[in-house]
Scaffold this motif. Structure first.
Motif, short mmCIF file in Angstrom:
data_model
loop_
_atom_site.label_atom_id
_atom_site.label_comp_id
_atom_site.label_asym_id
_atom_site.label_seq_id
_atom_site.Cartn_x
_atom_site.Cartn_y
_atom_site.Cartn_z
N GLN A 56 0.84 -1.19 0.00
CA GLN A 56 0.00 0.00 0.00
C GLN A 56 0.88 1.25 0.00
O GLN A 56 1.90 1.31 0.66
N THR A 58 0.76 5.37 0.70
CA THR A 58 0.01 6.49 1.26
C THR A 58 0.85 7.75 1.12
O THR A 58 2.08 7.70 1.09
N ASN A 60 1.00 12.18 2.23
CA ASN A 60 0.51 13.30 3.03
C ASN A 60 1.18 14.58 2.53
O ASN A 60 2.38 14.58 2.25
#
Length: 141
Positions: A56, A58, A60
């Motif tokens: 995965q 991710t 930010n």
């Protein structure tokens, strides 16, 4: 043969019509079935939790700097597998949320040994058509 002995072995009206009554499951068998079902549910939960976290990516947003009318710098962090290569789409927007600059950044494999090394900070310069007011990561894959 007496009448009482023949009626004991002959099926009653209900049995001849619907069959013999079913035997119920013992309490011990019920406990084992419940335990097995709970173990299967736990195994499925672990499988889906671990399976979704592996591979995965991710991201930010950390910050941005509008350096001029034609350039901005976007700072961001990405969490990915150490040996994976990821690509991220970076956007710079104007005051009406229109994209005035875009850049695809390729992030190669990184060094590290532990799970804490999966997260890295990056900074990239994006050329813009007009002055932007914000910079962000649109998506990573």
């Amino acid at each position: 043969m007496t009448e009482s002995s023949t009626t004991a072995t002959a099926p009653s009206g209900m049995e001849s019509r619907y069959g013999a009554p079913r035997r119920s499951v013992s309490k011990k068998s019920q406990r084992w079935m419940i335990l097995g079902t709970l173990l299967l549910a736990l195994a499925a939960m672990i499988y889906f939790t671990v399976g979704n976290s592996i591979g995965q990516i991710t991201h930010n947003d950390v910050g941005y700097t509008i350096t001029s009318d034609t350039e901005a710098t976007v700072d961001f962090q990405v969490t990915k597998d150490l040996d994976a290569t990821a690509r991220c789409m970076i956007h710079v927007l104007d005051s009406s949320y229109a994209v005035v600059g875009a850049e695809i950044v390729t992030l190669g494999p990184q060094e590290g040994t532990g799970p804490e090394d999966r997260t890295q900070y990056y900074s990239t310069d994006v050329r813009t058509e007009t002055r932007g007011v914000t910079g962000m990561v649109d998506s990573c894959w």
